[in-house]
Design an enzyme around this catalytic site. Structure first.
Site, PDB file in Angstrom:
ATOM      1  N   LYS A 100       0.806  -1.274  -0.237  1.00 57.46           N
ATOM      2  CA  LYS A 100      -0.038   0.431  -0.381  1.00 57.46           C
ATOM      3  C   LYS A 100       1.010   1.238  -0.285  1.00 57.46           C
ATOM      4  O   LYS A 100       1.954   1.113   0.548  1.00 57.46           O
ATOM      5  CB  LYS A 100      -0.866   0.077   0.596  1.00 57.46           C
ATOM      6  CG  LYS A 100      -2.124  -0.774   0.838  1.00 57.46           C
ATOM      7  CD  LYS A 100      -3.538  -1.221   1.639  1.00 57.46           C
ATOM      8  CE  LYS A 100      -4.192  -2.070   1.184  1.00 57.46           C
ATOM      9  NZ  LYS A 100      -5.304  -2.182   2.851  1.00 57.46           N
TER      10      LYS A 100
ATOM     11  N   ARG B 236      -3.334 -10.047   5.285  1.00 53.58           N
ATOM     12  CA  ARG B 236      -3.670  -9.988   3.531  1.00 53.58           C
ATOM     13  C   ARG B 236      -2.863  -9.946   2.293  1.00 53.58           C
ATOM     14  O   ARG B 236      -2.229  -8.447   3.032  1.00 53.58           O
ATOM     15  CB  ARG B 236      -5.591  -9.210   3.870  1.00 53.58           C
ATOM     16  CG  ARG B 236      -5.717  -9.010   2.009  1.00 53.58           C
ATOM     17  CD  ARG B 236      -7.175  -8.299   2.345  1.00 53.58           C
ATOM     18  NE  ARG B 236      -7.871  -8.422   1.082  1.00 53.58           N
ATOM     19  CZ  ARG B 236      -6.828  -7.637  -0.484  1.00 53.58           C
ATOM     20  NH1 ARG B 236      -5.925  -7.045  -0.165  1.00 53.58           N
ATOM     21  NH2 ARG B 236      -7.676  -7.742  -1.118  1.00 53.58           N
TER      22      ARG B 236
END
Ligand code: 7PJ
Length: 293
Positions: free
Chosen positions: A228, A262
């Site tokens: 991210k 995740r």
């Protein structure tokens, strides 16, 4: 199957029950043309199946299949397009020995995915669409409720909180209560603060430091930091060079109590977590699946 006792915390999803005696690794399989990291890479079905098999072999406990990109500014996808992307993969992989999650906000996709054998529904909207909770009640799927401020198109414009940890936690507790009230058993519910979804870097770091505030709810905590932009902001690396940063972030989350991470990079994450697990002197890594009916 494993000799572990039922009094360990467990997470139930569909016909699978996980003992939460070690962190679980959920491998990401995006079948979208436009996801921020792997968009387009696995849009082709054969390549998607091969990548799923690889993640399973690398030690993924779950594979999270997503047919709608939620990158900042992403456009919505129609129900039929999302079904076309996701369902053939669920059908092909449901018998392949690795429990499947489906990343969707649409009740029709939830129902179809569960009917095709998906074990878990991962909803960045925390089952807020009308009919979404109902779509999950009867099938027995596990659910992941994620927090997001505003919508993907607008979420990163100006994230704004008084107390980010308290607000995200209150939201997730309210959504979990709605699920419980509708008949989803406590052991089937996981929560996720939603890193990067309407959060600045400072918000993400505060949430990561405060994972204990989320584990205190009693629900397993899912953490998704893989590749991210916050990790790019810290390291100065582009998305293709964020693997080590992602492994560090997963480890930081697990060390603070996250139950499920995740990730895109399954092999590297599993290695890092296995070392951490051994250092902590915990019981053996395998197996964590208590039973599959
Ligand atoms: C998350 C997610 C996350 C959960 C995405 C990406 C962006 N689901 N779906 N948690 N992020 N539960 O692939 O990184 O953080 S989409």
């Amino acid at each position: 199957m494993s000799g572990k006792v039922e009094s360990d915390p467990t997470f139930r999803c569909g016909r699978f029950t996980f003992a939460l005696t070690r962190p679980l690794v959920m491998g990401i399989l995006n079948v979208t043309p436009d996801s921020f990291f792997d968009g387009g890479r696995f849009f082709d079905r054969e390549r998607a199946l091969a990548h799923a098999g690889q993640m399973r072999d690398e030690g993924a406990d779950l594979i999270d299949i997503g047919g709608e990109s939620s990158r900042p500014g992403a456009l919505p996808v129609s129900e039929s397009e999302e079904l076309d992307r996701v369902l053939p993969l669920v059908e092909a992989l449901a018998g392949a020995g690795c429990p499947l999650a489906v990343d969707t906000r649409k009740p029709a996709v939830m129902r179809a995915a569960a009917a095709a054998g998906a074990a878990m529904i991962n909803d960045i909207g925390a089952l807020s669409a009308p009919g979404a909770i109902e779509a999950c009640v009867e099938s027995g799927v596990g659910v992941c409720l994620m927090h997001m401020q505003r919508e993907p198109q607008t979420m990163q414009a100006a994230p704004d909180y008084g107390d980010v940890v308290a607000e995200v936690r209150a939201f997730l507790e309210a959504r979990a209560q709605a699920c419980l009230a509708a008949g989803i058993a406590r052991e089937r519910i996981a929560i996720d603060p939603g890193f990067g979804f309407g959060k600045t870097l400072a918000h993400n770091l505060e949430l990561l430091r405060s994972i204990g505030a989320f584990t205190a709810t009693g629900f397993p905590v899912v953490a998704g930091l893989s590749r991210k932009s916050s990790l790019g902001a810290i390291t100065g690396r582009g998305v293709d060079e964020r693997m080590p940063a992602s492994v560090a972030a997963a480890l930081a989350a697990v060390a603070r109590g996250a139950a499920i991470v995740r990730v895109h990079d399954v092999r590297e994450t599993v290695d890092a977590l296995r070392v951490w697990h051994a250092v902590e002197g915990k019981v053996e890594w395998e197996p964590t699946l208590l039973r599959a009916r």
